[in-house]
Design an enzyme around this catalytic site. Structure first.
Site, PDB file in Angstrom:
ATOM      1  N   CYS A 113       0.816  -1.216   0.000  1.00 44.68           N
ATOM      2  CA  CYS A 113       0.000   0.000   0.000  1.00 44.68           C
ATOM      3  C   CYS A 113       0.852   1.269   0.000  1.00 44.68           C
ATOM      4  CB  CYS A 113      -0.947  -0.017   1.186  1.00 44.68           C
ATOM      5  SG  CYS A 113      -1.869  -1.546   1.254  1.00 44.68           S
ATOM      6  N   HIS A 241      -3.378   6.740   2.573  1.00 41.78           N
ATOM      7  CA  HIS A 241      -3.829   5.470   2.004  1.00 41.78           C
ATOM      8  C   HIS A 241      -5.204   5.162   2.599  1.00 41.78           C
ATOM      9  CE1 HIS A 241      -4.263   1.372   0.992  1.00 41.78           C
ATOM     10  NE2 HIS A 241      -3.947   0.907   2.179  1.00 41.78           N
ATOM     11  N   ASN A 271     -10.265  -0.573   0.284  1.00 38.21           N
ATOM     12  CA  ASN A 271      -8.806  -0.435   0.275  1.00 38.21           C
ATOM     13  C   ASN A 271      -8.257  -1.022  -1.031  1.00 38.21           C
ATOM     14  OD1 ASN A 271      -6.066  -0.806   0.606  1.00 38.21           O
ATOM     15  ND2 ASN A 271      -6.204  -1.612   2.683  1.00 38.21           N
TER      16      ASN A 271
HETATM   17  N1  ACO Z   1     -18.551  -8.900   9.752  1.00 35.31           N
HETATM   18  C1  ACO Z   1     -19.121  -9.166  10.960  1.00 35.31           C
HETATM   19  N2  ACO Z   1     -18.394  -9.473  12.029  1.00 35.31           N
HETATM   20  C2  ACO Z   1     -17.068  -9.529  11.889  1.00 35.31           C
HETATM   21  C3  ACO Z   1     -16.424  -9.296  10.657  1.00 35.31           C
HETATM   22  C4  ACO Z   1     -17.237  -8.972   9.563  1.00 35.31           C
HETATM   23  N3  ACO Z   1     -16.731  -8.701   8.341  1.00 35.31           N
HETATM   24  N4  ACO Z   1     -15.106  -9.417  10.823  1.00 35.31           N
HETATM   25  C5  ACO Z   1     -14.888  -9.731  12.113  1.00 35.31           C
HETATM   26  N5  ACO Z   1     -16.084  -9.810  12.753  1.00 35.31           N
HETATM   27  C6  ACO Z   1     -16.335 -10.111  14.164  1.00 35.31           C
HETATM   28  C7  ACO Z   1     -15.256 -10.952  14.763  1.00 35.31           C
HETATM   29  O1  ACO Z   1     -15.494 -12.317  14.536  1.00 35.31           O
HETATM   30  C8  ACO Z   1     -15.375 -10.594  16.217  1.00 35.31           C
HETATM   31  O2  ACO Z   1     -16.464 -11.308  16.756  1.00 35.31           O
HETATM   32  P1  ACO Z   1     -16.363 -11.903  18.249  1.00 35.31           P
HETATM   33  O3  ACO Z   1     -16.186 -10.706  19.148  1.00 35.31           O
HETATM   34  O4  ACO Z   1     -17.678 -12.600  18.423  1.00 35.31           O
HETATM   35  O5  ACO Z   1     -15.183 -12.801  18.231  1.00 35.31           O
HETATM   36  C9  ACO Z   1     -15.795  -9.130  16.195  1.00 35.31           C
HETATM   37  O6  ACO Z   1     -16.320  -8.889  14.876  1.00 35.31           O
HETATM   38  C10 ACO Z   1     -14.654  -8.196  16.439  1.00 35.31           C
HETATM   39  O7  ACO Z   1     -13.563  -8.590  15.617  1.00 35.31           O
HETATM   40  P2  ACO Z   1     -12.221  -7.792  15.627  1.00 35.31           P
HETATM   41  O8  ACO Z   1     -11.284  -8.368  14.616  1.00 35.31           O
HETATM   42  O9  ACO Z   1     -11.764  -7.642  17.032  1.00 35.31           O
HETATM   43  O10 ACO Z   1     -12.779  -6.408  15.088  1.00 35.31           O
HETATM   44  P3  ACO Z   1     -12.069  -5.002  15.146  1.00 35.31           P
HETATM   45  O11 ACO Z   1     -12.948  -4.067  15.858  1.00 35.31           O
HETATM   46  O12 ACO Z   1     -10.627  -5.102  15.524  1.00 35.31           O
HETATM   47  O13 ACO Z   1     -12.114  -4.595  13.605  1.00 35.31           O
HETATM   48  C11 ACO Z   1     -10.821  -4.514  11.591  1.00 35.31           C
HETATM   49  C12 ACO Z   1     -11.510  -5.409  12.623  1.00 35.31           C
HETATM   50  C13 ACO Z   1     -11.867  -3.654  10.904  1.00 35.31           C
HETATM   51  C14 ACO Z   1     -10.132  -5.408  10.567  1.00 35.31           C
HETATM   52  C15 ACO Z   1      -9.793  -3.639  12.345  1.00 35.31           C
HETATM   53  O14 ACO Z   1      -8.916  -4.429  13.099  1.00 35.31           O
HETATM   54  C16 ACO Z   1      -9.009  -2.788  11.418  1.00 35.31           C
HETATM   55  O15 ACO Z   1      -9.537  -1.852  10.876  1.00 35.31           O
HETATM   56  N6  ACO Z   1      -7.695  -3.077  11.217  1.00 35.31           N
HETATM   57  C17 ACO Z   1      -6.885  -2.389  10.262  1.00 35.31           C
HETATM   58  C18 ACO Z   1      -6.830  -3.228   9.083  1.00 35.31           C
HETATM   59  C19 ACO Z   1      -6.469  -2.439   7.855  1.00 35.31           C
HETATM   60  O16 ACO Z   1      -7.025  -1.409   7.584  1.00 35.31           O
HETATM   61  N7  ACO Z   1      -5.556  -3.004   7.123  1.00 35.31           N
HETATM   62  C20 ACO Z   1      -5.137  -2.501   5.884  1.00 35.31           C
HETATM   63  C21 ACO Z   1      -3.946  -1.611   6.050  1.00 35.31           C
HETATM   64  S1  ACO Z   1      -2.552  -2.163   5.275  1.00 35.31           S
HETATM   65  C22 ACO Z   1      -2.963  -2.456   3.789  1.00 35.31           C
HETATM   66  O17 ACO Z   1      -3.625  -1.676   3.185  1.00 35.31           O
HETATM   67  C23 ACO Z   1      -2.581  -3.745   3.140  1.00 35.31           C
END
Ligand code: ACO
Length: 314
Positions: A113, A241, A271
């Site tokens: 990215c 990004h 993304n």
């Molecule tokens: N839909 C519904 N529920 C979901 C989903 C989904 N798509 N994905 C995860 N969940 C659930 C999980 O199973 C979990 O459930 P549980 O509590 O019953 O176990 C709950 O939601 C919370 O999951 P987390 O992974 O803890 O959710 P979080 O609030 O951390 O959000 C996310 C996840 C959005 C991926 C976050 O961590 C994030 O934004 N990270 C940054 C990732 C990113 O942007 N990466 C790209 C940058 S680098 C690049 O571009 C390559």
């Protein structure tokens, strides 16, 4: 020597996939995705659509907006981690589709990215140091991330989309520019595909990547502005990004700047990795938001880990 953007262009595949569309096959919801990320839809390549064709479409627009033709291009650098072929490079495929001159070298960079900013800085260095037949470079960021998504991994597959962005640039004393790039080897946090990896899917530790992003973005902005002897007050717009709206919201809070200073368009594209910054720049040029003399800081971060920032003067 600074860098002037002469024209930009963008292209997305024909298939728009909303969060509701995704929820028909993935255990997720529009509410979850929109609240956690700001994303509402993305584009996925349909059968037969290629990253090379998207790149060429974006590049043709960028050249037209620059008032130039393929014959004027002295260098083509493309950023991607999802090219149609491992070799030849995406840049060579775009070279062929565009009919660029044989005197124009073409190659890819892979900084995930951070790819577009790495390609931009590479192009600037080549323009400054190499004997090119023309002083104009075509810089492309393009991806078909959908090809490496594991739709059984709901926490990752909802975050990404496909697309391409391009910029035509040349050196210019009248357009001050500064750039910082960095890297730290960490395969575990974020990786995808490759002949030696065992599977082709993208794997990510979302929470750790979130932590990394919200730490590195402000540091990179300060580093670039420090090099240029400027502060955030001197900057008209920050184009990060477009990984996740919440990452940008955290950074805005950390820096204590008005939210409007940070552009967001992940709601339309999700993304798109190396394509996200040129896609955003092209929208900003198209809407007339970017005007001559404005200062824009672009910031990328992603797999590698890699990160980078560039101060661009319009
Ligand atoms: N839909 C519904 N529920 C979901 C989903 C989904 N798509 N994905 C995860 N969940 C659930 C999980 O199973 C979990 O459930 P549980 O509590 O019953 O176990 C709950 O939601 C919370 O999951 P987390 O992974 O803890 O959710 P979080 O609030 O951390 O959000 C996310 C996840 C959005 C991926 C976050 O961590 C994030 O934004 N990270 C940054 C990732 C990113 O942007 N990466 C790209 C940058 S680098 C690049 O571009 C390559």
């Amino acid at each position: 020597m600074g860098l002037q953007i002469l024209g930009t262009g963008r292209a997305v595949p024909s298939r728009c996939v909303t969060n509701d569309d995704l929820a028909k096959t993935v255990d997720t919801s529009d509410e979850w995705i929109a609240t956690r990320t700001g994303i509402r839809q993305r584009y996925f390549c349909a059968e037969g659509e290629t990253v090379a064709a998207l790149s060429a479409e974006a590049a043709r627009l960028a050249l037209a907006r620059a008032g130039l033709s393929a014959a004027d291009v002295g260098l083509c650098v493309a950023a991607t981690f999802t090219a149609d072929h491992a070799t030849p490079s995406l840049a060579c495929e775009a070279h062929a589709l565009l009919g660029l001159p044989e005197s124009a070298p073409a190659f890819d960079v892979n900084a995930a990215c951070t790819g577009f900013l790495t390609a931009l800085e590479t192009a600037r260095c080549f323009l400054a140091a190499s004997h090119l037949a023309s002083p104009v470079a075509l810089v492309i960021g393009a991806e078909a991330v959908s090809r490496v998504l594991d739709f059984a991994d709901r926490s990752t597959c909802v975050l990404f989309g496909d697309g391409a962005g391009a910029a035509v640039v040349r050196l210019s004393d009248a357009h001050p520019y500064a750039c910082r790039l960095g890297a730290r080897g960490d395969v575990k946090l974020l990786h995808a595909g490759g002949a030696g990896s065992g599977d082709r899917f993208l794997h990510m530790d979302g929470r750790e990547v979130f932590r990394f992003a919200t730490d590195i973005i402000p540091r990179t902005i300060h580093a670039v502005l420090g090099d240029a002897g400027l502060s955030l007050d001197d900057v008209d717009l920050v184009v990060c990004h477009q990984a996740n709206g919440r990452i940008i919201d955290h950074v805005v809070k950390k820096l204590g700047v008005p939210a409007g200073k940070f552009y967001k368009n992940m709601q339309r594209y999700a993304n798109t990795s190396a394509a996200s910054i040129p896609l955003a720049l092209d929208e900003l040029f198209e809407t007339g938001t970017l005007r001559p003399g404005m200062r824009v800081v672009c910031v990328g971060f992603g797999a590698g880990l890699t990160w980078g920032g560039a101060l661009v003067t319009i």
